[in-house]
Design a protein around this motif. Structure first.
Motif, short mmCIF file in Angstrom:
data_model
loop_
_atom_site.label_atom_id
_atom_site.label_comp_id
_atom_site.label_asym_id
_atom_site.label_seq_id
_atom_site.Cartn_x
_atom_site.Cartn_y
_atom_site.Cartn_z
N ARG A 163 47.03 28.87 29.78
CA ARG A 163 47.57 29.61 30.94
C ARG A 163 46.61 29.54 32.12
O ARG A 163 47.02 29.38 33.27
CB ARG A 163 47.83 31.07 30.56
N ILE A 166 46.82 26.00 33.57
CA ILE A 166 48.08 25.79 34.29
C ILE A 166 47.96 26.39 35.69
O ILE A 166 48.38 25.80 36.69
CB ILE A 166 49.27 26.42 33.52
N ALA A 167 47.35 27.58 35.78
CA ALA A 167 47.16 28.21 37.10
C ALA A 167 46.27 27.35 37.99
O ALA A 167 46.46 27.27 39.20
CB ALA A 167 46.57 29.61 36.92
N ALA A 170 48.49 24.17 39.11
CA ALA A 170 49.75 24.41 39.82
C ALA A 170 49.55 24.24 41.32
O ALA A 170 48.54 24.66 41.87
CB ALA A 170 50.27 25.82 39.51
N THR A 172 48.92 21.58 42.93
CA THR A 172 47.98 20.52 43.30
C THR A 172 48.61 19.16 43.04
O THR A 172 49.70 19.06 42.47
CB THR A 172 46.69 20.59 42.46
N GLU A 173 47.89 18.11 43.45
CA GLU A 173 48.30 16.74 43.17
C GLU A 173 47.53 16.18 41.97
O GLU A 173 47.46 14.97 41.78
CB GLU A 173 48.02 15.85 44.40
N LEU A 174 46.91 17.07 41.19
CA LEU A 174 46.07 16.62 40.08
C LEU A 174 46.87 15.81 39.05
O LEU A 174 48.07 16.03 38.88
CB LEU A 174 45.42 17.82 39.39
N LEU A 198 48.38 19.34 31.79
CA LEU A 198 48.64 17.97 32.28
C LEU A 198 47.94 16.93 31.42
O LEU A 198 47.51 15.88 31.91
CB LEU A 198 48.22 17.82 33.74
N ARG B 163 55.85 18.85 38.72
CA ARG B 163 55.04 19.70 39.61
C ARG B 163 55.79 20.98 39.98
O ARG B 163 55.23 22.07 40.02
CB ARG B 163 54.65 18.92 40.87
N ILE B 166 55.80 23.24 36.89
CA ILE B 166 54.48 23.83 36.65
C ILE B 166 54.29 25.03 37.58
O ILE B 166 53.79 26.09 37.16
CB ILE B 166 53.37 22.78 36.89
N ALA B 167 54.74 24.89 38.83
CA ALA B 167 54.62 26.02 39.77
C ALA B 167 55.47 27.20 39.30
O ALA B 167 55.09 28.36 39.47
CB ALA B 167 55.04 25.57 41.17
N ALA B 170 53.50 28.80 36.16
CA ALA B 170 52.12 29.27 36.36
C ALA B 170 52.09 30.77 36.58
O ALA B 170 52.93 31.32 37.29
CB ALA B 170 51.49 28.54 37.55
N PRO B 242 54.33 16.79 29.27
CA PRO B 242 54.02 17.24 30.63
C PRO B 242 52.67 16.70 31.12
O PRO B 242 51.73 17.46 31.34
CB PRO B 242 54.04 18.76 30.52
N VAL B 243 52.62 15.39 31.29
CA VAL B 243 51.47 14.67 31.83
C VAL B 243 51.99 13.92 33.05
O VAL B 243 53.11 13.39 33.00
CB VAL B 243 50.92 13.68 30.77
N VAL B 244 51.24 13.89 34.15
CA VAL B 244 51.73 13.22 35.35
C VAL B 244 51.75 11.71 35.14
O VAL B 244 52.80 11.07 35.26
CB VAL B 244 50.87 13.59 36.58
#
Lengths: 341, 341
Positions: A163, A166-167, A170, A172-174, A198, B163, B166-167, B170, B242-244
């Motif tokens: 958790r 994830i915060a 969230a 971001t472009e990571l 991720l 993305r 995830i938002a 979060a 859930p991996v970019v």
């Protein structure tokens, strides 16, 4: 024992939901948690600190504590006449301790020379009910398993770590540059060797011989013991995924006999404790987000191997805190309660 | 072709980083994107709308477009004398189209009766370089593969969907009750059949016969074609995580000969395009968060099956947009440039 942990919390919910076969329920935890009040069966019950005396007059004790605590205290309880149902890894492979999944080998609970019954590891439990049913019909000959394990398998700390991460990620472009998630997470990896948000991490447990993880060895050893197939070839790779609760596994299972998809689907659909959820044309396959909080083992993606008429491919999901831990422990305890009554 | 997509964007970066063997580079996309300017090799280049004329005077065209666009336009380009390197699924299994991974079967690029060379699927590419090296030494006899596929395999829409989800999750307690993630996400599942945040989804692609997904069939068919093993038994289950960016696979590979972990590690460590990253005692195993943005195939968790001296277990990671798509396409194009020069 372990009433305040991730599994303990679910256990209180399960004891409150199932048929009440119990008289007094005592909640026990470490001294740090003693005095807290927790709800079970609609009552507030005070948590007791672990001591020899908490076992006095107890018929069945359900343990969800670390291996070393179980190794020390299960024999103490057993010596006082308590039957211990232990969810740690301390006793599972002890030849004098039965390892029980009620739908598969309920009979094994009756022979318990040490007064201890072991509950399997959550990853083994996520698939064993479905596999047991298929084995009874077709005769299992080989297993290849890959896991997609939820962070709650590592307890509350695992959930909090995911958790928190994830915060951090969230908004971001990571996840697009080498190591960017690692740099963002820093040393906040909690109980995991790498970031889990991720990401997926091909490791669970501790290092055993020849590069195997303890989790992989548990799946192999426990599956063999529960199914009574001490020489079954089992190849396992365990991987942690960013899911809160709900373990999934892919299974490649080879059998003695030729299998059919129709036959396998019927076995799965009628097996106790198993739900067939398998209609890709309608978008139906189990996912952890949907099976979390439920009791059964969910099976989808049932296919016969294209190059081997004796092999099946499956995707299996289960709640690692319920059937994977607390529920199976409660089911074993209920078998014992029936025997004692 | 497809210069503005997820793979196209990475392609521009790769063309800017690698040895510059090209004269003019034309960027082509759908009419919607025409006129945009994109950076490649330090210049701003205007995107052209797709038409027959954009192929005039071109030696090599790299296509990253949907199957149906490739099926229509690759023959158009080839008829104008262009060699097409196509990353769609339209031609991969055409017996008159070579399917090329330069480290494994570079020779195949020379025979291309249709003027088209196919680039494999990203999931196949994530493991095939390592498998090709092991096959050359030990002789591959059977494969069981499970994937952990990144959302960018479904293009920009896949990344945006993750993305956004995830938002949504979060800072919440989602992931502990049945369907809570699904209710939070609602119909914002983008290109996926289920939520991917805090979840894994055992599906990629479209439905094929007998319950198999198109992605699973691609891994099987393409692996056989690239390795020249048309009857290799291959069992695959593809799962979205859930991996970019960064596809991972677990591999159970059985060989003709007995294998040793030391031998396998040496083959992997010395194979071109492959990195051995395998020291669990030091917490070293590849994860997508660390390999994203890199060129090689990363291999860790190398173990010999405990019950079969001819089988290896591996965990393999690669960047699905680089080696899994744009990089391999560029490598094929460079083979062609060398041949043409």
């Amino acid at each position: 024992m372990g009433a305040t942990g991730a599994v303990g919390t679910v256990m209180l919910r399960i004891l409150s939901q199932r048929a009440d076969v119990w008289g007094e329920i005592r909640l026990v935890a470490s001294a740090r948690s003693a005095g807290r009040k927790l709800a079970v069966r609609g009552e507030e019950v005070e948590v007791l600190a672990l001591s020899e005396e908490v076992f006095d007059g107890v018929d069945v004790a359900m343990f969800d504590v670390p291996d070393e605590v179980a190794a020390q205290w299960a024999p103490v309880a057993a010596a006082r006449g308590v039957i211990v149902v232990d969810n740690s890894g301390a006793f599972r492979m002890d030849p004098e301790v039965p390892l029980v999944v009620p739908e598969v080998n309920a009979h094994a609970v009756r022979v318990r020379p040490r007064g201890i019954v072991a509950n399997p590891n959550c990853t083994t439990l996520s698939m064993i009910v479905a596999l047991g049913a298929l084995h009874a019909e077709y005769g299992l000959r080989e297993l290849v398993v890959s896991s997609y394990q939820a962070v709650s398998g590592a307890g509350r700390a695992g959930v909090e770590t995911l958790r928190e991460q994830i915060a951090m990620v969230a908004g971001t472009e990571l996840g697009t540059h080498p190591g960017d998630v690692r740099r963002a997470v820093g040393d906040r990896t909690g109980p995991f060797p790498d970031p889990v948000a991720l990401n997926v991490v091909p490791w669970a447990g501790s290092l055993r011989a020849d590069g195997w993880s303890s989790e992989e060895m548990k799946v192999r050893d426990e599956t063999r013991k529960i199914l009574g197939l001490p020489k079954l070839p089992v190849a396992v790779t365990c991987v942690r995924v960013p899911v809160v609760t709900g373990h999934s596994v892919t299974v490649h299972a080879r059998f003695q006999d030729t299998v059919t998809v129709e036959g396998a689907r019927e076995i799965i659909a009628t097996a106790p404790g198993v739900v067939l959820f398998d209609n890709p044309a309608a978008g139906e396959f189990p996912t952890p987000a949907d099976v979390v909080g439920t009791d059964p083992t969910w099976v989808g993606r049932v296919r016969r191997a294209l190059d081997d008429p004796t092999a099946l491919e499956l995707f299996v999901c289960g709640d690692n805190l319920r059937k994977g831990a607390a529920l199976n422990t409660a089911q074993i305890a209920e078998l014992l309660a029936a025997e004692l009554s």
